[in-house]
Design a protein around this motif. Structure first.
Motif, PDB file in Angstrom:
ATOM      1  N   GLN A 428       0.834  -1.209   0.000  1.00  0.00           N
ATOM      2  CA  GLN A 428       0.000   0.000   0.000  1.00  0.00           C
ATOM      3  C   GLN A 428       0.864   1.253   0.000  1.00  0.00           C
ATOM      4  O   GLN A 428       0.549   2.243  -0.666  1.00  0.00           O
ATOM      5  N   GLY A 429       1.978   1.230   0.740  1.00  0.00           N
ATOM      6  CA  GLY A 429       2.877   2.376   0.760  1.00  0.00           C
ATOM      7  C   GLY A 429       3.497   2.634  -0.589  1.00  0.00           C
ATOM      8  O   GLY A 429       3.620   3.799  -1.028  1.00  0.00           O
ATOM      9  N   ARG A 430       3.890   1.570  -1.306  1.00  0.00           N
ATOM     10  CA  ARG A 430       4.482   1.735  -2.635  1.00  0.00           C
ATOM     11  C   ARG A 430       3.452   2.250  -3.635  1.00  0.00           C
ATOM     12  O   ARG A 430       3.764   3.073  -4.500  1.00  0.00           O
ATOM     13  N   GLN A 471      -6.248  -1.776   9.063  1.00  0.00           N
ATOM     14  CA  GLN A 471      -5.939  -2.807   8.079  1.00  0.00           C
ATOM     15  C   GLN A 471      -5.748  -2.224   6.677  1.00  0.00           C
ATOM     16  O   GLN A 471      -5.366  -2.945   5.760  1.00  0.00           O
ATOM     17  N   PHE A 472      -6.011  -0.928   6.550  1.00  0.00           N
ATOM     18  CA  PHE A 472      -5.803  -0.256   5.270  1.00  0.00           C
ATOM     19  C   PHE A 472      -5.387   1.183   5.559  1.00  0.00           C
ATOM     20  O   PHE A 472      -5.963   1.849   6.434  1.00  0.00           O
ATOM     21  N   ARG A 473      -4.384   1.657   4.813  1.00  0.00           N
ATOM     22  CA  ARG A 473      -3.859   2.997   5.058  1.00  0.00           C
ATOM     23  C   ARG A 473      -4.910   4.063   4.754  1.00  0.00           C
ATOM     24  O   ARG A 473      -5.501   4.075   3.670  1.00  0.00           O
ATOM     25  N   GLU A 474      -5.102   4.957   5.708  1.00  0.00           N
ATOM     26  CA  GLU A 474      -6.099   6.006   5.533  1.00  0.00           C
ATOM     27  C   GLU A 474      -5.722   6.953   4.399  1.00  0.00           C
ATOM     28  O   GLU A 474      -6.572   7.351   3.602  1.00  0.00           O
ATOM     29  N   ASP A 475      -4.411   7.293   4.292  1.00  0.00           N
ATOM     30  CA  ASP A 475      -3.986   8.216   3.241  1.00  0.00           C
ATOM     31  C   ASP A 475      -4.186   7.613   1.851  1.00  0.00           C
ATOM     32  O   ASP A 475      -4.601   8.303   0.917  1.00  0.00           O
ATOM     33  N   LEU A 476      -3.941   6.303   1.719  1.00  0.00           N
ATOM     34  CA  LEU A 476      -4.165   5.651   0.426  1.00  0.00           C
ATOM     35  C   LEU A 476      -5.654   5.564   0.115  1.00  0.00           C
ATOM     36  O   LEU A 476      -6.067   5.759  -1.039  1.00  0.00           O
ATOM     37  N   TYR A 478      -8.052   7.618   0.873  1.00  0.00           N
ATOM     38  CA  TYR A 478      -8.584   8.878   0.361  1.00  0.00           C
ATOM     39  C   TYR A 478      -8.022   9.228  -1.013  1.00  0.00           C
ATOM     40  O   TYR A 478      -8.651   9.959  -1.778  1.00  0.00           O
ATOM     41  N   ARG A 479      -6.855   8.677  -1.342  1.00  0.00           N
ATOM     42  CA  ARG A 479      -6.312   8.848  -2.691  1.00  0.00           C
ATOM     43  C   ARG A 479      -7.129   8.059  -3.716  1.00  0.00           C
ATOM     44  O   ARG A 479      -7.344   8.507  -4.828  1.00  0.00           O
ATOM     45  N   LEU A 480      -7.544   6.854  -3.304  1.00  0.00           N
ATOM     46  CA  LEU A 480      -8.256   5.968  -4.232  1.00  0.00           C
ATOM     47  C   LEU A 480      -9.750   6.271  -4.312  1.00  0.00           C
ATOM     48  O   LEU A 480     -10.397   5.991  -5.315  1.00  0.00           O
ATOM     49  N   ASN A 481     -10.291   6.826  -3.237  1.00  0.00           N
ATOM     50  CA  ASN A 481     -11.731   7.042  -3.146  1.00  0.00           C
ATOM     51  C   ASN A 481     -12.099   8.442  -3.632  1.00  0.00           C
ATOM     52  O   ASN A 481     -12.648   9.255  -2.894  1.00  0.00           O
ATOM     53  N   GLY A 482     -11.803   8.703  -4.924  1.00  0.00           N
ATOM     54  CA  GLY A 482     -12.227   9.978  -5.494  1.00  0.00           C
ATOM     55  C   GLY A 482     -13.736  10.041  -5.611  1.00  0.00           C
ATOM     56  O   GLY A 482     -14.357  11.088  -5.426  1.00  0.00           O
ATOM     57  N   ALA A 483     -14.321   8.899  -5.936  1.00  0.00           N
ATOM     58  CA  ALA A 483     -15.785   8.767  -5.985  1.00  0.00           C
ATOM     59  C   ALA A 483     -16.125   7.313  -5.734  1.00  0.00           C
ATOM     60  O   ALA A 483     -15.464   6.409  -6.260  1.00  0.00           O
ATOM     61  N   LYS A 484     -17.132   7.075  -4.901  1.00  0.00           N
ATOM     62  CA  LYS A 484     -17.533   5.710  -4.563  1.00  0.00           C
ATOM     63  C   LYS A 484     -18.818   5.364  -5.311  1.00  0.00           C
ATOM     64  O   LYS A 484     -19.812   6.089  -5.244  1.00  0.00           O
ATOM     65  N   ILE A 485     -18.769   4.229  -6.035  1.00  0.00           N
ATOM     66  CA  ILE A 485     -19.933   3.739  -6.780  1.00  0.00           C
ATOM     67  C   ILE A 485     -20.337   2.392  -6.195  1.00  0.00           C
ATOM     68  O   ILE A 485     -19.538   1.458  -6.152  1.00  0.00           O
ATOM     69  N   THR A 486     -21.569   2.280  -5.719  1.00  0.00           N
ATOM     70  CA  THR A 486     -22.060   1.021  -5.166  1.00  0.00           C
ATOM     71  C   THR A 486     -22.935   0.329  -6.207  1.00  0.00           C
ATOM     72  O   THR A 486     -23.932   0.890  -6.671  1.00  0.00           O
ATOM     73  N   ILE A 487     -22.556  -0.888  -6.568  1.00  0.00           N
ATOM     74  CA  ILE A 487     -23.289  -1.650  -7.584  1.00  0.00           C
ATOM     75  C   ILE A 487     -24.277  -2.575  -6.884  1.00  0.00           C
ATOM     76  O   ILE A 487     -23.885  -3.383  -6.035  1.00  0.00           O
ATOM     77  N   PRO A 488     -25.553  -2.498  -7.206  1.00  0.00           N
ATOM     78  CA  PRO A 488     -26.564  -3.316  -6.515  1.00  0.00           C
ATOM     79  C   PRO A 488     -26.447  -4.787  -6.881  1.00  0.00           C
ATOM     80  O   PRO A 488     -25.973  -5.136  -7.971  1.00  0.00           O
TER      81      PRO A 488
END
Length: 636
Positions: A428-430, A471-476, A478-488
């Motif tokens: 995750q850091g890399r 269990q997951f880096r908070e900084d990463l 927020y980098r990845l979660n530019g927009a969250k799409i939930t698929i039903p």
């Protein structure tokens, strides 16, 4: 003659060789001969590459050995142990007793043992207690399976050894597990060798081993074949089959196979038997086909066409008329060319990968690569090299020219990180650096490489919970979660019926209709595996459909039984011909249905045994036992 009788016979023959040819003395105290580390290193090279490419299977075997208190030894064709894993205290004590890297287990050195027997016979063997010729090894029980090359010659063995046990169920499971690992290893070697051939995988319904492979050369002749595949086609020497037309053994020509890559065909082989054929790999050269023989076989149908870009579902096809999906896609269309990372969330099988592919195809990067990496399918070290690549000479047994990582391969295109929630913390850091600096440094390299990538991540896990539990880096995140799409999931969609019809049209090119009764059975089913499970069911139905209309009897038996429309006796009649007999018992039918349920759960959970066990409401140990009983192993 059963396995036990055969095993006693070959053990007795080995004991005679040990006494008469090798001049070993049974009662003498003996420790296995051990080579110098430099000699072992020289022998390790090619095998280490095979192990690296089968790291997930090796990891599974190590887990089994750890729970059993066994050690894992990997030997070369001379019986020299080139890798050894002792992951428990019990296993470490075995290493101190001589079961360690560098030891030599050839029959002439160490008498009758599982490694020597597997090398000599080319088959899996268990040697326990008095089966060992030398008394020094009587306290141990050892099971070894050979892994073979493309010519079915022994390259080495995988062995699990421990203190002798009376737990026959455990030993049976160990035999099953390592046999399937070595089958997968041979399959990998076979695929690596025949890169210019069409490769097909066979399954006769009795075994799920991954090494029933045939390589088809230009003109449609058999260029290479594994023993497992040879036995399915016609029990004779592989050498007599090599060079002969595939059409001599099945009613399917090269053109039909090429048009069905990645899909399963139900064909007839010699002696009026049937089997399932799945073309796995398209050759780098063009193949021509000979017309198939007509006197031996009935005709077959090849349902649908190859899956290619024309069959990739568009945004509009994915949305259908479901309001939630229409809203999702409307948002994506506003975001997809603005460099905003998208996080897709949804249950297993809802179609996150298809959604990501549609996003890529509608973006301004559509002509550039779309690459998918599953973050949960590899070990940390393998995922590291897969994502970031490595320079030449970085690894012993690695590719001499190095390896281009998926991040660099996706440059100017889209990289989908599936199951991002399972990415190891160190990686995750890399990855965060790649997102921050737009550059990647392959393992062993000095200079970074600039990249321009659109990131799409997907997960079925609650990412907020993973962050909260460290269990997951908070900084990463927020980098990845530019927009969250939930698929039903399927049952949340208001256009379920439309989805079914679209899938049928897509898979059969509009050639198949469906009765209302069949449609209602599908609509009422639970579908825990969502779209993925539904696609498999539709493909099964089309393959079994005898005309142009999909009827209830064309669906998998477990789907119809769940609807209350099918009795066990009728279910037995619908099983593939290779699993039928003239007189089937109710218990046999139940066993077949249980196997189908196991396979369905495993496929729906991407072959994660723990998750599949949870889905079925059984323990992980019970799941492993049932998989062993039904000879179920993860496919290639």
């Amino acid at each position: 003659m059963g396995y036990a009788e055969i095993n006693r016979s070959v053990v007795a023959q080995s004991h005679l060789r040990c006494a008469d040819q090798h001049r070993l003395v049974r009662e003498e105290r003996h420790r296995p001969k051990r080579l110098l580390s430099t000699e072992v290193s020289d022998r390790r090279g090619s095998i280490q590459g095979i192990l690296a490419r089968n790291s997930q299977g090796v990891r599974s075997i190590r887990s089994i050995a750890q729970e059993a208190g066994f050690c894992v030894m990997i030997s070369d064709a001379d019986g020299v142990v080139v890798e050894e894993f002792s992951d428990s205290n019990a296993a470490k004590s075995l290493s101190q007793k001589g079961l360690k890297c560098g030891t030599v287990w050839g029959e002439e050195h160490s008498g009758t043992n599982a490694i020597s027997m597997a090398i000599l016979s080319g088959k899996t063997h268990t040697i326990s207690g008095d089966d060992h010729f030398l008394n020094s090894f009587k306290p141990f029980t050892c099971t070894a399976a050979p892994f073979l090359d493309h010519k079915n010659e022994v390259l080495g063995t995988v062995d699990l050894s421990g203190i002798d046990t009376q737990n026959r169920e455990l030993l049976a499971f160990v035999r099953f597990a390592i046999s399937h690992l070595t089958a997968g290893m041979q399959a990998e070697v076979f695929l690596q060798h025949y890169t210019s051939s069409l490769i097909i995988e066979l399954n006769d319904g009795f075994s799920s081993k991954a090494n029933a492979l045939v390589a088809i050369a230009s003109g449609g002749d058999i260029e290479g074949i594994t023993k497992t595949a040879s036995d399915i086609l016609d029990k004779q020497s592989q050498q007599s089959q090599i060079g002969r037309p595939l059409a001599d053994y099945m009613n399917a020509n090269v053109d039909q196979l090429l048009s069905s890559v990645g899909r399963t065909m139900h064909v007839e082989v010699a002696n009026a038997r049937t089997c399932f054929v799945k073309p796995l790999m398209v050759p780098k050269i063009k193949l021509s086909s000979r017309p198939p023989a007509t006197s031996q076989f009935r005709s077959i149908r090849v349902p649908g066409k190859a899956h290619n870009n024309s069959h990739t579902l568009s945004f509009d096809q994915l949305a259908g008329s479901d309001k939630a999906m229409i809203k999702n896609i409307s948002l994506c269309r506003r975001l997809l060319n603005n460099g905003i990372p998208i996080l897709l969330q949804g249950e297993t099988g809802v179609g996150k990968d298809a959604f990501a592919n549609a996003m890529h195809m509608e973006s301004n990067r559509a002509k550039s690569p779309f690459i998918v990496v599953n973050c949960s399918a590899s070990s940390e070290s393998l995922l590291d090299s897969e994502l970031f690549g490595y320079s030449p000479g970085t690894f012993t047994g690695g590719l001499s020219q190095g390896k281009t990582g998926k991040i660099i391969a996706a440059n100017h295109g889209t990289l989908m990180l599936d199951e991002i929630g399972d990415m190891p913390m160190e990686l995750q850091g890399r990855l965060l650096r790649v997102l921050s600096e737009n550059e990647v440094t392959p393992l062993g390299a000095v200079k970074p490489v600039q990249v321009d990538i659109n990131f799409i991540c997907a997960t079925h896990k609650d990412m907020d919970d993973l962050v909260a539990n460290n269990q997951f880096r908070e900084d990463l995140y927020y980098r990845l979660n530019g927009a969250k799409i939930t698929i039903p999931n399927l049952h949340e969609r208001t256009d379920f019926k439309e989805v079914v019809q679209t899938l049928i049209n897509n898979e059969a090119d509009g050639d198949i209709d469906i009765t209302e009764e069949t449609m209602q059975i599908i609509l009422r089913h639970n579908w825990p595996g969502n779209i993925r499970q539904l696609i498999n069911t539709v493909r099964y139905g089309i393959a079994c459909c005898k005309g142009k209309i999909l009827r209830p009897e064309d669906l998998p038996p477990e789907i119809i039984q769940a609807s209350g429309k099918l009795s066990p006796s009728v279910a037995a009649q619908m099983l593939p011909p290779t699993r039928m007999a003239s007189t089937r018992t109710l218990n046999e039918t139940r066993q077949d249905l249980e196997q189908m349920k196991l396979l369905e759960a495993l496929e729906n959970e991407d072959w994660n045994v723990t998750k599949a066990a949870r889905r079925l409401g059984v323990s992980r140990a019970t799941m492993h036992r049932k998989m062993a009983a039904h000879e179920i192993a993860r496919p290639l």
